[in-house]
Design a protein around this motif. Structure first.
Motif, PDB file in Angstrom:
ATOM      1  N   THR A  18      27.387 -24.448  30.391  1.00 14.00           N
ATOM      2  CA  THR A  18      26.436 -23.890  31.345  1.00 14.00           C
ATOM      3  C   THR A  18      26.803 -24.177  32.792  1.00 14.00           C
ATOM      4  N   GLU A  19      27.639 -25.176  33.048  1.00 11.36           N
ATOM      5  CA  GLU A  19      28.067 -25.492  34.410  1.00 11.36           C
ATOM      6  C   GLU A  19      29.581 -25.589  34.453  1.00 11.36           C
ATOM      7  N   ALA A  20      30.159 -25.004  35.478  1.00 13.40           N
ATOM      8  CA  ALA A  20      31.621 -24.969  35.600  1.00 13.40           C
ATOM      9  C   ALA A  20      32.216 -26.370  35.690  1.00 13.40           C
ATOM     10  N   ALA A  21      31.611 -27.252  36.468  1.00 10.40           N
ATOM     11  CA  ALA A  21      32.157 -28.601  36.647  1.00 10.40           C
ATOM     12  C   ALA A  21      32.171 -29.370  35.330  1.00 10.40           C
ATOM     13  N   LYS A  22      31.102 -29.239  34.563  1.00  5.63           N
ATOM     14  CA  LYS A  22      31.036 -29.934  33.274  1.00  5.63           C
ATOM     15  C   LYS A  22      32.069 -29.379  32.303  1.00  5.63           C
ATOM     16  N   PHE A  23      32.240 -28.074  32.289  1.00  4.76           N
ATOM     17  CA  PHE A  23      33.189 -27.480  31.357  1.00  4.76           C
ATOM     18  C   PHE A  23      34.624 -27.873  31.710  1.00  4.76           C
ATOM     19  N   ILE A  24      34.954 -27.907  32.982  1.00  7.64           N
ATOM     20  CA  ILE A  24      36.296 -28.315  33.380  1.00  7.64           C
ATOM     21  C   ILE A  24      36.539 -29.774  33.012  1.00  7.64           C
ATOM     22  N   SER A  25      35.533 -30.619  33.143  1.00  9.07           N
ATOM     23  CA  SER A  25      35.703 -32.026  32.736  1.00  9.07           C
ATOM     24  C   SER A  25      35.895 -32.137  31.231  1.00  9.07           C
ATOM     25  N   VAL A  26      35.216 -31.279  30.466  1.00  9.67           N
ATOM     26  CA  VAL A  26      35.407 -31.256  29.013  1.00  9.67           C
ATOM     27  C   VAL A  26      36.816 -30.789  28.668  1.00  9.67           C
ATOM     28  N   LEU A  27      37.305 -29.787  29.384  1.00 10.74           N
ATOM     29  CA  LEU A  27      38.669 -29.313  29.157  1.00 10.74           C
ATOM     30  C   LEU A  27      39.687 -30.414  29.429  1.00 10.74           C
ATOM     31  N   LEU A  28      39.485 -31.140  30.518  1.00 13.96           N
ATOM     32  CA  LEU A  28      40.408 -32.223  30.858  1.00 13.96           C
ATOM     33  C   LEU A  28      40.330 -33.350  29.837  1.00 13.96           C
ATOM     34  N   LEU A  29      39.133 -33.670  29.375  1.00 11.81           N
ATOM     35  CA  LEU A  29      38.972 -34.692  28.340  1.00 11.81           C
ATOM     36  C   LEU A  29      39.640 -34.260  27.034  1.00 11.81           C
ATOM     37  N   SER A  30      39.468 -33.003  26.651  1.00 12.46           N
ATOM     38  CA  SER A  30      40.088 -32.496  25.426  1.00 12.46           C
ATOM     39  C   SER A  30      41.605 -32.516  25.534  1.00 12.46           C
ATOM     40  N   LEU A  31      42.126 -32.102  26.677  1.00 10.52           N
ATOM     41  CA  LEU A  31      43.571 -32.099  26.884  1.00 10.52           C
ATOM     42  C   LEU A  31      44.129 -33.514  26.830  1.00 10.52           C
ATOM     43  N   THR A  32      43.442 -34.451  27.458  1.00  7.92           N
ATOM     44  CA  THR A  32      43.884 -35.853  27.437  1.00  7.92           C
ATOM     45  C   THR A  32      43.875 -36.405  26.023  1.00  7.92           C
ATOM     46  N   THR A  33      42.823 -36.113  25.287  1.00  8.29           N
ATOM     47  CA  THR A  33      42.728 -36.577  23.900  1.00  8.29           C
ATOM     48  C   THR A  33      43.847 -36.001  23.057  1.00  8.29           C
ATOM     49  N   MET A  34      44.126 -34.721  23.242  1.00  6.55           N
ATOM     50  CA  MET A  34      45.168 -34.070  22.457  1.00  6.55           C
ATOM     51  C   MET A  34      46.542 -34.674  22.739  1.00  6.55           C
TER      52      MET A  34
END
Length: 163
Positions: A18-34
């Protein structure tokens, strides 16, 4: 020896879309985890049935699952006064995520058997279980990797839960 097949399943609440900033942080967290865990990985947007209660998304659900061109998301992020001063940093972070081109999401509604079955199929594909034992004579089992289309799955989920 024990023939374990492991895969990481990273569950992310769909409310972060629902918010761009939150989604980008989720993307970065997912990428880091991967990249740090170095295992087969499935990212999942869970609780998609609750999205209509959270308000209108800026883009369709398939945009968020396929992690398409982040320039559109960057535009929405930089519209906010609080994050506009970090415009260059936001651009670099989005560029980093796009350069790796690894992050994508499956959808999950735990009360929907079809959604759970599709996710299970994705996890089985990630850990190699769907391929079985690759012995002589069953090479055609590799074709089963192409049986799911994440974009179609996201569109079906969006149609089902946007009522």
């Amino acid at each position: 020896k024990l023939n374990y097949r492991l895969a990481c399943v990273h569950l992310v609440d769909a409310s972060y879309c629902t918010e761009a900033a939150k989604f980008i942080s989720v993307l970065l967290l997912s990428l880091t985890t991967m990249t740090m865990l170095e295992m087969p990985h499935v990212n999942v947007l869970s609780k998609i049935d609750l999205l209509p209660q959270l308000g209108e998304l800026d883009f369709s659900l398939d945009y968020y699952t396929a992690v398409m061109d982040l320039d559109y998301l960057l535009f929405h992020l930089n519209e906010r006064e609080s994050s506009a001063r970090f415009g260059e940093l936001n651009k670099v972070i989005c560029g980093l995520i796009e350069d790796f081109s690894l992050v994508g999401f499956s959808t999950l509604c735990i009360t929907d058997k079809h959604s759970v079955a599709n996710l299970l199929k994705e996890v089985d594909k990630a850990n190699g279980y769907i391929f079985g034992a690759l012995t002589a004579g069953n090479e055609d089992i590799l074709l089963s990797a192409n049986t799911t289309n994440l974009l179609d799955e996201a569109r079906e989920a969006q149609a089902r839960y946007e009522q």
